[in-house]
Scaffold this motif. Structure first.
Motif, PDB file in Angstrom:
ATOM      1  N   TRP A 104     -10.180  61.544 -25.795  1.00 34.67           N
ATOM      2  CA  TRP A 104     -11.405  61.181 -25.064  1.00 34.67           C
ATOM      3  C   TRP A 104     -11.064  60.640 -23.681  1.00 34.67           C
ATOM      4  O   TRP A 104     -11.678  61.039 -22.674  1.00 34.67           O
ATOM      5  N   ALA A 105     -10.077  59.736 -23.619  1.00 31.28           N
ATOM      6  CA  ALA A 105      -9.711  59.120 -22.337  1.00 31.28           C
ATOM      7  C   ALA A 105      -9.201  60.153 -21.335  1.00 31.28           C
ATOM      8  O   ALA A 105      -9.365  59.991 -20.120  1.00 31.28           O
ATOM      9  N   GLU A 106      -8.607  61.227 -21.852  1.00 26.90           N
ATOM     10  CA  GLU A 106      -8.091  62.290 -20.983  1.00 26.90           C
ATOM     11  C   GLU A 106      -9.157  63.329 -20.651  1.00 26.90           C
ATOM     12  O   GLU A 106      -8.880  64.301 -19.942  1.00 26.90           O
ATOM     13  N   GLY A 107     -10.352  63.149 -21.184  1.00 23.79           N
ATOM     14  CA  GLY A 107     -11.431  64.091 -20.929  1.00 23.79           C
ATOM     15  C   GLY A 107     -11.330  65.383 -21.707  1.00 23.79           C
ATOM     16  O   GLY A 107     -12.035  66.361 -21.413  1.00 23.79           O
ATOM     17  N   LYS A 108     -10.507  65.402 -22.745  1.00 23.99           N
ATOM     18  CA  LYS A 108     -10.264  66.649 -23.476  1.00 23.99           C
ATOM     19  C   LYS A 108     -11.290  66.940 -24.565  1.00 23.99           C
ATOM     20  O   LYS A 108     -11.219  67.972 -25.220  1.00 23.99           O
ATOM     21  N   LEU A 109     -12.244  66.036 -24.764  1.00 20.26           N
ATOM     22  CA  LEU A 109     -13.301  66.265 -25.748  1.00 20.26           C
ATOM     23  C   LEU A 109     -14.634  66.589 -25.077  1.00 20.26           C
ATOM     24  O   LEU A 109     -15.601  66.926 -25.752  1.00 20.26           O
ATOM     25  N   ALA A 110     -14.664  66.502 -23.754  1.00 15.77           N
ATOM     26  CA  ALA A 110     -15.890  66.809 -23.022  1.00 15.77           C
ATOM     27  C   ALA A 110     -16.173  68.307 -23.048  1.00 15.77           C
ATOM     28  O   ALA A 110     -15.246  69.125 -23.051  1.00 15.77           O
ATOM     29  N   ASN A 111     -17.445  68.641 -23.092  1.00 20.07           N
ATOM     30  CA  ASN A 111     -17.916  70.031 -23.029  1.00 20.07           C
ATOM     31  C   ASN A 111     -17.528  70.882 -24.236  1.00 20.07           C
ATOM     32  O   ASN A 111     -17.629  72.111 -24.182  1.00 20.07           O
ATOM     33  N   LYS A 112     -17.114  70.250 -25.316  1.00 23.88           N
ATOM     34  CA  LYS A 112     -16.947  70.970 -26.572  1.00 23.88           C
ATOM     35  C   LYS A 112     -18.331  71.141 -27.196  1.00 23.88           C
ATOM     36  O   LYS A 112     -19.164  70.230 -27.135  1.00 23.88           O
ATOM     37  N   VAL A 113     -18.582  72.276 -27.791  1.00 28.28           N
ATOM     38  CA  VAL A 113     -19.862  72.504 -28.477  1.00 28.28           C
ATOM     39  C   VAL A 113     -19.711  72.026 -29.915  1.00 28.28           C
ATOM     40  O   VAL A 113     -18.715  72.335 -30.577  1.00 28.28           O
ATOM     41  N   VAL A 114     -20.682  71.258 -30.397  1.00 27.24           N
ATOM     42  CA  VAL A 114     -20.519  70.648 -31.712  1.00 27.24           C
ATOM     43  C   VAL A 114     -21.828  70.649 -32.494  1.00 27.24           C
ATOM     44  O   VAL A 114     -22.910  70.534 -31.930  1.00 27.24           O
ATOM     45  N   SER A 115     -21.706  70.792 -33.816  1.00 27.90           N
ATOM     46  CA  SER A 115     -22.841  70.740 -34.721  1.00 27.90           C
ATOM     47  C   SER A 115     -22.383  70.071 -36.018  1.00 27.90           C
ATOM     48  O   SER A 115     -21.180  70.024 -36.297  1.00 27.90           O
ATOM     49  N   ILE A 145     -24.211  69.221 -27.976  1.00 26.41           N
ATOM     50  CA  ILE A 145     -24.702  69.332 -29.349  1.00 26.41           C
ATOM     51  C   ILE A 145     -25.536  70.595 -29.517  1.00 26.41           C
ATOM     52  O   ILE A 145     -26.476  70.835 -28.758  1.00 26.41           O
ATOM     53  N   ALA A 146     -25.148  71.396 -30.491  1.00 23.97           N
ATOM     54  CA  ALA A 146     -25.876  72.637 -30.811  1.00 23.97           C
ATOM     55  C   ALA A 146     -26.597  72.447 -32.143  1.00 23.97           C
ATOM     56  O   ALA A 146     -26.153  72.924 -33.184  1.00 23.97           O
ATOM     57  N   ALA A 147     -27.693  71.709 -32.101  1.00 23.51           N
ATOM     58  CA  ALA A 147     -28.488  71.508 -33.321  1.00 23.51           C
ATOM     59  C   ALA A 147     -29.211  72.804 -33.668  1.00 23.51           C
ATOM     60  O   ALA A 147     -29.598  73.558 -32.774  1.00 23.51           O
ATOM     61  N   PRO A 148     -29.404  73.085 -34.952  1.00 20.18           N
ATOM     62  CA  PRO A 148     -30.095  74.324 -35.318  1.00 20.18           C
ATOM     63  C   PRO A 148     -31.563  74.321 -34.970  1.00 20.18           C
ATOM     64  O   PRO A 148     -32.160  75.380 -34.752  1.00 20.18           O
ATOM     65  N   GLY A 149     -32.189  73.136 -34.894  1.00 21.17           N
ATOM     66  CA  GLY A 149     -33.622  73.097 -34.643  1.00 21.17           C
ATOM     67  C   GLY A 149     -34.367  73.942 -35.666  1.00 21.17           C
ATOM     68  O   GLY A 149     -33.977  73.999 -36.839  1.00 21.17           O
ATOM     69  N   TYR A 150     -35.393  74.631 -35.208  1.00 24.89           N
ATOM     70  CA  TYR A 150     -36.131  75.562 -36.063  1.00 24.89           C
ATOM     71  C   TYR A 150     -36.018  76.961 -35.462  1.00 24.89           C
ATOM     72  O   TYR A 150     -37.019  77.599 -35.136  1.00 24.89           O
ATOM     73  N   THR A 151     -34.768  77.383 -35.309  1.00 24.90           N
ATOM     74  CA  THR A 151     -34.489  78.646 -34.617  1.00 24.90           C
ATOM     75  C   THR A 151     -34.352  79.833 -35.559  1.00 24.90           C
ATOM     76  O   THR A 151     -34.059  80.945 -35.098  1.00 24.90           O
ATOM     77  N   VAL A 191     -21.305  79.047 -32.484  1.00 23.18           N
ATOM     78  CA  VAL A 191     -20.414  80.003 -31.806  1.00 23.18           C
ATOM     79  C   VAL A 191     -21.115  80.619 -30.604  1.00 23.18           C
ATOM     80  O   VAL A 191     -20.527  80.761 -29.522  1.00 23.18           O
ATOM     81  N   GLN A 192     -22.387  80.975 -30.775  1.00 20.74           N
ATOM     82  CA  GLN A 192     -23.133  81.600 -29.683  1.00 20.74           C
ATOM     83  C   GLN A 192     -23.244  80.670 -28.479  1.00 20.74           C
ATOM     84  O   GLN A 192     -23.036  81.094 -27.332  1.00 20.74           O
ATOM     85  N   VAL A 193     -23.559  79.403 -28.710  1.00 21.25           N
ATOM     86  CA  VAL A 193     -23.662  78.441 -27.601  1.00 21.25           C
ATOM     87  C   VAL A 193     -22.308  78.294 -26.909  1.00 21.25           C
ATOM     88  O   VAL A 193     -22.226  78.226 -25.675  1.00 21.25           O
ATOM     89  N   ALA A 194     -21.233  78.270 -27.687  1.00 19.68           N
ATOM     90  CA  ALA A 194     -19.894  78.178 -27.114  1.00 19.68           C
ATOM     91  C   ALA A 194     -19.576  79.433 -26.289  1.00 19.68           C
ATOM     92  O   ALA A 194     -18.929  79.346 -25.231  1.00 19.68           O
TER      93      ALA A 194
END
Length: 202
Positions: A104-115, A145-151, A191-194
């Protein structure tokens, strides 16, 4: 370039291991390179021995790859799957997340897509809150964050949780809702969002 997806799970009796496997199947079908990683068990053997289902799953997965910080750094996207513990993240997963401070401190977790996904023993047992607790950590990382919502209709069929797939498990370990399709949709969406992010950054 294919998306690299790491699926991290903690599972005492097998439910979240199964959710992780369904997610991996769908992600691979969507063209992702996938790693499934269990987080290290922290409970004492005496506690595991008292629950036959826990003991059986612990033995069945003892040779499964264990999650590492290298897996976090490697992946473009993450899916986390955990049971709820009093409406919160299990200590096993929390301990793993807490070791990621250096990345985190190195910025290596930023912009990862996660659910995230979860389970509990009753329909209002904290599944949504557990997912939201995970998302709080990911927001601190600067992850997307790639929440599924109601997609997709599968979300409604699987219980209607827009934050992430969640399932109720009875005392015999049976899933009460049919969430397989919802899990697979959530994995494909992650995967699609990524993929969109990859294309946008090229």
């Amino acid at each position: 370039m294919s998306v690299k997806l790491a699926i991290f799970y903690y599972s005492s009796t097998g439910t979240n291991h199964q959710l992780a496997k369904w997610a991996a199947e769908a992600a691979q079908e969507a063209g992702a390179e996938v790693r499934i990683r269990k987080v290290q068990e922290l409970a004492p053997e005496s506690a595991i021995e008292q629950n036959p289902a826990w003991k059986a799953h612990h033995e069945a997965t003892k040779n499964e790859p264990v999650a590492s910080l290298e897996d976090l750094e490697w992946a473009d996207a993450y899916i986390f799957s955990v049971p709820t513990r009093f409406g919160n993240v299990p200590s096993q997963m929390k301990q793993f997340l807490d070791t990621a401070g250096g990345l985190w401190a190195e910025g290596k977790l930023a912009n990862k897509v996660v659910s995230a996904m979860s389970s509990a023993s009753n329909p209002h047992g904290g599944q949504e809150q557990t997912i939201l607790a995970l998302y709080t950590t990911f927001m601190h990382w600067g992850a997307i964050i790639a929440a599924p919502g109601y997609t997709d209709p599968s979300i409604f069929a699987g219980g209607g949780n827009p934050y992430g797939t969640s399932v109720t498990v009875d005392q015999d370990g049976n899933m009460k809702e049919d969430v397989k399709d919802a899990v697979k949709h959530q994995a494909r969406r992650t995967v699609q969002v990524a993929q969109w992010l990859q294309k946008g950054m090229q």
